[in-house]
Design a protein around this motif. Sequence first.
Motif, PDB file in Angstrom:
ATOM      1  N   TYR A 160       0.822  -1.199   0.000  1.00 55.67           N
ATOM      2  CA  TYR A 160       0.000   0.000   0.000  1.00 55.67           C
ATOM      3  C   TYR A 160       0.869   1.267   0.000  1.00 55.67           C
ATOM      4  O   TYR A 160       2.008   1.263   0.482  1.00 55.67           O
ATOM      5  N   TYR A 206      -6.563   4.944  -9.671  1.00 56.78           N
ATOM      6  CA  TYR A 206      -6.788   4.339  -8.352  1.00 56.78           C
ATOM      7  C   TYR A 206      -6.192   2.942  -8.342  1.00 56.78           C
ATOM      8  O   TYR A 206      -6.489   2.127  -9.219  1.00 56.78           O
ATOM      9  N   VAL A 211      -3.314   4.009  -1.839  1.00 61.56           N
ATOM     10  CA  VAL A 211      -4.181   4.127  -0.662  1.00 61.56           C
ATOM     11  C   VAL A 211      -3.440   3.803   0.630  1.00 61.56           C
ATOM     12  O   VAL A 211      -2.423   3.113   0.636  1.00 61.56           O
ATOM     13  N   ALA A 216      -7.756   0.839   3.934  1.00 62.44           N
ATOM     14  CA  ALA A 216      -8.068  -0.335   3.123  1.00 62.44           C
ATOM     15  C   ALA A 216      -8.505  -1.503   3.989  1.00 62.44           C
ATOM     16  O   ALA A 216      -9.421  -2.249   3.634  1.00 62.44           O
ATOM     17  N   TYR A 221     -10.780  -1.745   0.232  1.00 63.62           N
ATOM     18  CA  TYR A 221     -10.181  -0.921  -0.815  1.00 63.62           C
ATOM     19  C   TYR A 221     -11.242  -0.300  -1.716  1.00 63.62           C
ATOM     20  O   TYR A 221     -11.122   0.843  -2.149  1.00 63.62           O
ATOM     21  N   CYS A 280      -9.729   5.548   0.490  1.00 62.91           N
ATOM     22  CA  CYS A 280     -10.558   4.482  -0.097  1.00 62.91           C
ATOM     23  C   CYS A 280     -12.031   4.861  -0.195  1.00 62.91           C
ATOM     24  O   CYS A 280     -12.908   3.985  -0.102  1.00 62.91           O
TER      25      CYS A 280
END
Length: 288
Positions: A160, A206, A211, A216, A221, A280
């Motif tokens: 991430y 995205y 994120v 998430a 997510y 998210c």
Amino acid sequence: MKVLFKSTPLLIFLPFFGISAGPAQDIDFYKTISNWYDLTLTAQVNEPLPKIIFNEDDPDFGKPNTATNKSRSDLLARKKAKEKLRVRLSQSLESLFYDSNYTVFEYSQMNKMVRSRINAFISEEKEIFDFQPGKNQLISKASINLIGKQGFLAYLPVEYASEQIPTFTEEVLPVEFSGLVVDARHLKVKKALFPKIQSDRGLDVYSPFYVKEGYAIETGYVAYRDDEDPKNWEKRAGKNPFFIVALGVSGKNQTDLILPADEVAKFLSHPETRKNLMRCRVLVLVSK
């Protein structure tokens, strides 16, 4: 393509789509329900209750699938139901699309750490069970959460927040949006844990790389709905989301979404909007 920002103008799109139920759900081969808004899996089995035989002179006394009292009969049925439910849930979990290229099972075969973490999640028995007596059977349900500190996503090693969201400079004053709502109800999009959203020029809008891990894990997510009421989108995307109609889908599993580049530039031009994307706050509308 015109982008609509307020809930009232969105109504002009509604006649083109039928009335929907709300949270998007799938039912797989194992009859397990995947709720793609609450991000849960739920399975059900109806387990026959073992016959109660308390008379030692009965020829069936002590045979398999029998019990000497009601409590024992319930206990045996619960044990069998739990075993079946746990198998169904684990099978369904691994059959989910991880992203546009792999199912969860396929992805785990490529990464020993992923396989180890999935096994750990399954072995820790995260299921929530519910048992209701029926006529000569025990109606048994079990569910697992994909989100939350004890959810499945918390066990997956995902990279991430390793990249920055693309930025754009608008000629007009940028507008802050609370989230992103992508309308894909006209497309045959498949649901996945980690779909990508891209512009029609190939730019990632995205992805998990953008994120924050905490968001998430806690919220998922991405979430899906087949709901036409903008009020029901607020929990996920806020009161002022950027509403956009997807141009198409991509990827081997047809999970990724393609958006018009000019509208992507409008959406990503405000820093607070980009922060909400990192949190998210993304909802995908799909057909029922």
